[in-house]
Structures are given as structure tokens and as C-alpha cells.
Design an enzyme around this catalytic site. Structure first.
Site, short mmCIF file in Angstrom:
data_model
loop_
_atom_site.label_atom_id
_atom_site.label_comp_id
_atom_site.label_asym_id
_atom_site.label_seq_id
_atom_site.Cartn_x
_atom_site.Cartn_y
_atom_site.Cartn_z
N CYS A 135 0.84 -1.21 0.00
CA CYS A 135 0.00 0.00 0.00
C CYS A 135 0.87 1.26 0.00
O CYS A 135 1.36 1.69 1.05
CB CYS A 135 -0.93 -0.02 1.21
SG CYS A 135 -1.98 1.44 1.30
N CYS A 138 -0.56 4.13 2.12
CA CYS A 138 -0.38 3.98 3.58
C CYS A 138 1.08 4.24 3.99
O CYS A 138 1.33 4.85 5.02
CB CYS A 138 -0.75 2.57 4.05
SG CYS A 138 -2.20 1.87 3.28
N ASP A 139 2.02 3.74 3.21
CA ASP A 139 3.41 3.69 3.68
C ASP A 139 4.39 4.59 2.91
O ASP A 139 5.55 4.70 3.31
CB ASP A 139 3.93 2.24 3.60
CG ASP A 139 3.13 1.31 4.50
OD1 ASP A 139 2.63 1.81 5.53
OD2 ASP A 139 2.98 0.13 4.17
#
Ligand code: NAP
Length: 313
Positions: A135, A138-139
Site C-alpha cells: 500500500c 499507507c506507507d
């Protein structure tokens, strides 16, 4: 324990599930939607969506929030964070057991989507959260001024590689063939991006780490040559696999495990419909998922009318 029998329970709260809920509720069906996590689905983690008609650019999170707000205008019971343990689709009244509840329904719409495929190489699973991520949204921010690799040649890989350029100083794009399968508009945009270096005809053989990922071993599939590539993170985007585990042996799937449906989203089980990424659709987009949901909602209402099993409110 829920003691109601719902007209329709929707499993999965992504775009396909939320659209199904809207159409069921508008058909006056007693409707519930169950998800193992928050509603919104996979597109919540899409950086930007550019091909949802009416929005030339919208964050995945924003579009999904709008879907949920729209559903909230209707009488839909929402059960987020319900860990589903088993589903019985065989009898006219279908049963869903979760960790904390038992639900019953006359129709089911399966909208549980798909998950990221794994590379299945040494060092992948052990280093999830330590440099291996599925992701970028997300990261990505953890990789400011670092070097990362994205693996894959589809829309997801190319879009997420470009997204990561906001943070990373260099992004390798590793693909097993010499041509990408992503839409040509995305490929054109990729060519303009100087931070991205495509590495074609190559596969990832191993991910190496100490406390964090520090390099990967890649193989040129034409020459067989193995090379060590130093980097800080790797994002495999090599396609998806359907979340069908709960329905095995109860419903027909195709050779890749996606649920077979007809054009009305009907599955092989009576009163059970499937929508979105989990079905054998020729196109997996937010807009097609939403369209599937509309059809399934209407068809669930039609099924209940013809079987005269609709529960009156
Ligand atoms: P995809 O289109 O199936 O592409 C997967 C890519 O990974 C392919 O390039 C494939 O290579 C490669 N691959 C597969 N298995 C591999 C392996 N074991 N090792 C190395 N490479 C491997 O998957 P996706 O990009 O995740 O997209 C999934 C669906 O969502 C698609 O229908 C896509 O169109 C849709 N989507 C659309 C958008 C958009 O419209 N903006 C954005 C994201 C996703 P080959 O090419 O050699 O097969």
C-alpha cells in the site's frame, strides 16, 4: 445476536457493496452490510482516481466516504469490524456467523473483493512492515528521499510508482516482460517521470534485510543474470486474488477463483449475487463495481418479489 431476518445482507463494504446497499434500501428491502474492517473498501487506499465519471481527480478515500454518506441517508444497518467466521448459502434462509453475531438473510450479495497477490519469494512475508508494503498510500511517506522498487506492469504498479515519486528520490519499476499492460495514458505519463527507472524483463528472486529491507536480488529473464539492487523498500503490485475462502464449495468459480455470475450478477446459488472485483468481470474499476451493485440490488428485490419471501417492515 441479531434476531432479525434481513431481506438482503451485503458482505463487503467497498464501492460494489455500498452501491448494492443503496439500491436494496431504495427498493425497500431490510438491508444490512457487514465488513471485517471499516466500510470503504480497497479504493480508500488509492492515491487518486481519475476515471470515475464526474470527478476528473478525487482521492480514493474521499470518493468512498461520499459513497458511505449517501448510503447513510437510507435505512441500512451497518456492521463494520465483524470478523466473518462462516457463511451458509445453501438454504433459502442464509446464515452468516461472525465472531459476535449470527445473521440471517433471504438474499446475499457478495462484495468481498480481492487482495494483493504475493510475490512468493524469500524475504517477502518476513519483511512486511519492514520494507515490504502492498500500500503506497499507507506507507509511501516513510520513504522520503529513499530508494524503492515497485513490481508489476499493470495500472496499479504504474500509478503507485508515480505516487511514490512524491517521497522517494528514486523508484525502480520492475516488470517481468518488456511491455506494460497499464492503460496507455498512464504509460505516457510514466515516460515523463524522471525519478522512475523501469527495469524490464526482470523478476524479483529474493528480498534481503537486516532490521529493514536493504536490497533485492533480481533476475533478467532473457540472460539469466542475477543482480543485487540496493534499496529501502519494495511495493509488489502484481495483481489480485479473490477473497472467496468463505464460499468455497458453495458457489461456482472460474479457473482463477473469481465467482461466476450472469449479467444480472446471479451466482450458481439461489438468492446469492456477486459484485465487484470478486466476480469474473472483464473490467475491475470503481465505476464497474458500482454498476454491478446497482444491478444486484435491483435483482435481489426482484428475486424476493418472485419468491414472495420479502419480509415486511
Ligand atoms: P493486473 O492488471 O492484473 O496487473 C498485474 C501485473 O503484475 C501484470 O503486469 C503482470 O505481468 C504482473 N505480474 C503478475 N504476477 C506476477 C508475478 N508473479 N511476478 C511478477 N509480476 C507479476 O493487476 P493490477 O494492476 O493490480 O490491477 C488489478 C485490476 O484493477 C485491473 O483490472 C486494473 O485495470 C484495475 N485497476 C485500474 C486502475 C485504473 O483504472 N486507474 C487502477 C488500479 C487498478 P504481465 O503483464 O506479464 O501479466
Amino acid at each position: 445476536m441479531s434476531n432479525k431476518i434481513f431481506d438482503c445482507i451485503i458482505l463487503g463494504g467497498g464501492p460494489a457493496g455500498l452501491s448494492s446497499a443503496l439500491y436494496c434500501a431504495r427498493a425497500n428491502l431490510k438491508t444490512a452490510i457487514i465488513d471485517t474492517s471499516a466500510l470503504g473498501g480497497t479504493p480508500v487506499n488509492y492515491c487518486e482516481i481519475e476515471n470515475y465519471l464526474g470527478f476528473n481527480k478525487i482521492k480514493g478515500f474521499e470518493l468512498c466516504s461520499r459513497f458511505e454518506e449517501h448510503v447513510d441517508l437510507f435505512d441500512v444497518e451497518k456492521f463494520p469490524y465483524e470478523e466473518i467466521e462462516s457463511v451458509d448459502l445453501t438454504s433459502p434462509i442464509k446464515k452468516i456467523k461472525t465472531l459476535n453475531n449470527t445473521f440471517e438473510a433471504k438474499t446475499i450479495i457478495i462484495a468481498t473483493g480481492a487482495k494483493a497477490k504475493k510475490l512468493n519469494v524469500k524475504g517477502e512475508i518476513d519483511n512486511i512492515g519492514k520494507g515490504v508494503s502492498y500500500c503506497a498510500v499507507c506507507d509511501g511517506a516513510f520513504y522520503k528521499d529513499k530508494v524503492v522498487a515497485v513490481v508489476g506492469g499493470g495500472n496499479s504498479a504504474l500509478e503507485e510508482a508515480m505516487y511514490l515519486c512524491q517521497f522517494a528520490k528514486k523508484v525502480y519499476l520492475i516488470h517481468r516482460r518488456d511491455t506494460f499492460r497499464a492503460d496507455s495514458i498512464i504509460q505516457e505519463r510514466l515516460k515523463q517521470n524522471k525519478k522512475i527507472e523501469p527495469i524490464l524483463n526482470s523478476t524479483v528472486e529474493e528480498i534481503l534485510a537486516d532490521k529493514q529491507v536493504n536490497s533485492i536480488r533480481i533476475k533478467n529473464v532473457l540472460s539469466g543474470k542475477i543482480e543485487l539492487l540496493k534499496l529501502d523498500g519494495i511495493f509488489p503490485y502484481i495483481g489480485i486474488t479473490p477473497n472467496v475462502e468463505l464460499f468455497i464449495n458453495q458457489i461456482e468459480t472460474d479457473e482463477k477463483g473469481f465467482i461466476k455470475t450472469d449479467i444480472n450478477m446471479k451466482t450458481s446459488a439461489q438468492g446469492v449475487f456477486a459484485v465487484g472485483d470478486i466476480r469474473n468481470t472483464p473490467l475491475r474499476q470503481v465505476i464497474t463495481a458500482v454498476s454491478d451493485g446497482a444491478i444486484a440490488g435491483v435483482e435481489a428485490a426482484r428475486y424476493l418479489m418472485t419468491t414472495k419471501e420479502k419480509v415486511r417492515r
